[in-house]
Write a protein that holds these residues in place. Structure first.
Motif, PDB file in Angstrom:
ATOM      1  N   ALA A 188     -46.416  22.556  25.872  1.00 47.93           N
ATOM      2  CA  ALA A 188     -45.012  22.454  26.233  1.00 47.93           C
ATOM      3  C   ALA A 188     -44.435  21.273  25.466  1.00 47.93           C
ATOM      4  O   ALA A 188     -45.069  20.224  25.347  1.00 47.93           O
ATOM      5  N   HIS A 189     -43.241  21.475  24.942  1.00 47.40           N
ATOM      6  CA  HIS A 189     -42.561  20.412  24.201  1.00 47.40           C
ATOM      7  C   HIS A 189     -41.242  20.135  24.895  1.00 47.40           C
ATOM      8  O   HIS A 189     -40.561  21.064  25.321  1.00 47.40           O
ATOM      9  N   TYR A 190     -40.888  18.856  25.015  1.00 48.71           N
ATOM     10  CA  TYR A 190     -39.591  18.548  25.603  1.00 48.71           C
ATOM     11  C   TYR A 190     -38.764  17.663  24.688  1.00 48.71           C
ATOM     12  O   TYR A 190     -39.283  16.894  23.897  1.00 48.71           O
ATOM     13  N   LEU A 191     -37.444  17.857  24.818  1.00 50.42           N
ATOM     14  CA  LEU A 191     -36.471  17.091  24.047  1.00 50.42           C
ATOM     15  C   LEU A 191     -35.845  16.073  24.995  1.00 50.42           C
ATOM     16  O   LEU A 191     -35.326  16.428  26.050  1.00 50.42           O
ATOM     17  N   GLN A 192     -35.905  14.802  24.601  1.00 48.03           N
ATOM     18  CA  GLN A 192     -35.413  13.717  25.447  1.00 48.03           C
ATOM     19  C   GLN A 192     -34.252  13.025  24.742  1.00 48.03           C
ATOM     20  O   GLN A 192     -34.360  12.625  23.579  1.00 48.03           O
ATOM     21  N   HIS A 193     -33.128  12.863  25.453  1.00 53.85           N
ATOM     22  CA  HIS A 193     -31.897  12.332  24.866  1.00 53.85           C
ATOM     23  C   HIS A 193     -31.680  10.850  25.102  1.00 53.85           C
ATOM     24  O   HIS A 193     -30.961  10.196  24.340  1.00 53.85           O
ATOM     25  N   VAL A 194     -32.241  10.320  26.176  1.00 50.61           N
ATOM     26  CA  VAL A 194     -32.141   8.895  26.525  1.00 50.61           C
ATOM     27  C   VAL A 194     -33.462   8.473  27.170  1.00 50.61           C
ATOM     28  O   VAL A 194     -34.165   9.306  27.748  1.00 50.61           O
ATOM     29  N   GLY A 254     -28.917  13.997  29.893  1.00 49.26           N
ATOM     30  CA  GLY A 254     -28.420  12.776  29.267  1.00 49.26           C
ATOM     31  C   GLY A 254     -26.951  12.619  29.593  1.00 49.26           C
ATOM     32  O   GLY A 254     -26.289  13.575  29.994  1.00 49.26           O
ATOM     33  N   PRO A 255     -26.418  11.424  29.398  1.00 45.24           N
ATOM     34  CA  PRO A 255     -25.033  11.153  29.767  1.00 45.24           C
ATOM     35  C   PRO A 255     -24.002  11.653  28.753  1.00 45.24           C
ATOM     36  O   PRO A 255     -22.812  11.679  29.050  1.00 45.24           O
ATOM     37  N   MET A 256     -24.436  12.048  27.571  1.00 47.43           N
ATOM     38  CA  MET A 256     -23.499  12.496  26.542  1.00 47.43           C
ATOM     39  C   MET A 256     -23.031  13.921  26.819  1.00 47.43           C
ATOM     40  O   MET A 256     -23.596  14.630  27.632  1.00 47.43           O
ATOM     41  N   SER A 257     -21.990  14.316  26.116  1.00 48.37           N
ATOM     42  CA  SER A 257     -21.492  15.688  26.202  1.00 48.37           C
ATOM     43  C   SER A 257     -22.143  16.528  25.114  1.00 48.37           C
ATOM     44  O   SER A 257     -22.445  16.038  24.023  1.00 48.37           O
ATOM     45  N   VAL A 258     -22.319  17.779  25.407  1.00 53.49           N
ATOM     46  CA  VAL A 258     -22.845  18.721  24.433  1.00 53.49           C
ATOM     47  C   VAL A 258     -21.909  18.816  23.217  1.00 53.49           C
ATOM     48  O   VAL A 258     -22.320  19.203  22.133  1.00 53.49           O
ATOM     49  N   ASN A 259     -20.653  18.415  23.400  1.00 54.70           N
ATOM     50  CA  ASN A 259     -19.649  18.482  22.329  1.00 54.70           C
ATOM     51  C   ASN A 259     -19.529  17.191  21.529  1.00 54.70           C
ATOM     52  O   ASN A 259     -18.672  17.097  20.643  1.00 54.70           O
ATOM     53  N   ASP A 260     -20.357  16.187  21.780  1.00 53.69           N
ATOM     54  CA  ASP A 260     -20.257  14.874  21.129  1.00 53.69           C
ATOM     55  C   ASP A 260     -21.018  14.806  19.808  1.00 53.69           C
ATOM     56  O   ASP A 260     -21.663  13.800  19.504  1.00 53.69           O
ATOM     57  N   GLU A 261     -20.921  15.843  18.985  1.00 54.69           N
ATOM     58  CA  GLU A 261     -21.682  15.877  17.727  1.00 54.69           C
ATOM     59  C   GLU A 261     -21.268  14.780  16.757  1.00 54.69           C
ATOM     60  O   GLU A 261     -22.092  14.329  15.963  1.00 54.69           O
ATOM     61  N   GLY A 275     -33.585  24.291  30.525  1.00 56.35           N
ATOM     62  CA  GLY A 275     -32.655  23.190  30.315  1.00 56.35           C
ATOM     63  C   GLY A 275     -32.289  22.537  31.625  1.00 56.35           C
ATOM     64  O   GLY A 275     -31.955  23.223  32.585  1.00 56.35           O
ATOM     65  N   ILE A 276     -32.362  21.205  31.664  1.00 56.51           N
ATOM     66  CA  ILE A 276     -31.986  20.433  32.838  1.00 56.51           C
ATOM     67  C   ILE A 276     -30.678  19.722  32.511  1.00 56.51           C
ATOM     68  O   ILE A 276     -30.608  18.949  31.559  1.00 56.51           O
ATOM     69  N   CYS A 277     -29.644  19.985  33.281  1.00 53.21           N
ATOM     70  CA  CYS A 277     -28.345  19.336  33.157  1.00 53.21           C
ATOM     71  C   CYS A 277     -27.794  19.494  31.730  1.00 53.21           C
ATOM     72  O   CYS A 277     -27.414  20.586  31.345  1.00 53.21           O
ATOM     73  N   LEU A 278     -27.753  18.437  30.939  1.00 50.62           N
ATOM     74  CA  LEU A 278     -27.296  18.537  29.549  1.00 50.62           C
ATOM     75  C   LEU A 278     -28.092  19.608  28.812  1.00 50.62           C
ATOM     76  O   LEU A 278     -27.541  20.349  27.999  1.00 50.62           O
ATOM     77  N   GLY A 279     -29.385  19.719  29.124  1.00 55.70           N
ATOM     78  CA  GLY A 279     -30.223  20.729  28.475  1.00 55.70           C
ATOM     79  C   GLY A 279     -29.720  22.136  28.703  1.00 55.70           C
ATOM     80  O   GLY A 279     -29.726  22.970  27.803  1.00 55.70           O
ATOM     81  N   ALA A 280     -29.257  22.435  29.917  1.00 50.91           N
ATOM     82  CA  ALA A 280     -28.699  23.755  30.212  1.00 50.91           C
ATOM     83  C   ALA A 280     -27.415  23.977  29.430  1.00 50.91           C
ATOM     84  O   ALA A 280     -27.157  25.074  28.924  1.00 50.91           O
ATOM     85  N   GLN A 281     -26.613  22.940  29.312  1.00 52.77           N
ATOM     86  CA  GLN A 281     -25.381  23.041  28.528  1.00 52.77           C
ATOM     87  C   GLN A 281     -25.695  23.284  27.046  1.00 52.77           C
ATOM     88  O   GLN A 281     -25.004  24.050  26.379  1.00 52.77           O
ATOM     89  N   LEU A 282     -26.736  22.623  26.551  1.00 53.32           N
ATOM     90  CA  LEU A 282     -27.138  22.817  25.154  1.00 53.32           C
ATOM     91  C   LEU A 282     -27.608  24.251  24.904  1.00 53.32           C
ATOM     92  O   LEU A 282     -27.309  24.834  23.862  1.00 53.32           O
TER      93      LEU A 282
END
Length: 122
Positions: free
Chosen positions: A3-9, A53-60, A85-92
Motif C-alpha cells: 500500500a502506498h500513501y500520499l501525504q500532503h503535510v 491536508g489544509p490546502m484546496s484541491v484547486n491550489d495548483e 481518499g481521506i478528506c482532501l484525498g477524496a476531493q483529489l
C-alpha cells in the motif's frame, strides 16, 4: 502486498489505517509531497491512499505538485488499483475524475469519536 500513501503535510499521517494495513499484511510506502518527494511508479502498488491536508484541491498555483498528483491518481484508477481518499484525498480523486470542486460553506476538521447505539427493535 504494498500500500502506498500520499501525504500532503507532516501532521496528516495514516493514523489507525496504518495498524489495519499491517494487520492485513501490507508493506507500506509513502510519498511526502510537502517535502518535494517524487511520485513512484505504479508497478507493485496494490492500494493507494491519499491523505488530507489544509490546502484546496484547486491550489495548483501555490502547490504545483497537485497537478502531477491528480494525474497519478487518474493513472492508478485507470490501472485498476483500489484508491481511498481521506478528506482532501477524496476531493483529489473527484478532481482527477473531472468533477468540479468548490468550498463547503461549513468547515470540517479532524476525526471524532463514534458511539454506537442499540439497534431498534422492530
Amino acid at each position: 502486498m504494498r500500500a502506498h500513501y500520499l501525504q500532503h503535510v507532516p501532521f496528516e499521517g495514516l493514523g489507525s489505517i496504518e495498524t489495519w494495513l499491517h494487520t492485513a499484511g501490507y508493506d507500506i510506502s509513502s510519498t511526502k509531497l510537502y517535502a518535494a518527494e517524487s511520485l513512484p511508479a505504479l508497478d507493485g502498488i496494490e492500494m493507494l491512499i491519499i491523505m488530507g491536508g489544509p490546502m484546496s484541491v484547486n491550489d495548483e498555483e501555490q502547490y504545483p505538485w497537485l497537478g502531477n498528483e491528480k494525474t497519478f491518481i487518474q493513472q492508478a484508477i485507470d490501472s485498476g488499483i483500489p484508491v481511498l481518499g481521506i478528506c482532501l484525498g477524496a476531493q483529489l480523486i473527484a478532481s482527477a475524475m473531472g468533477a468540479k470542486i468548490f468550498a463547503n460553506p461549513v468547515k470540517e476538521i479532524g476525526w471524532f469519536p463514534i458511539t454506537s447505539v442499540p439497534a431498534p427493535i422492530i
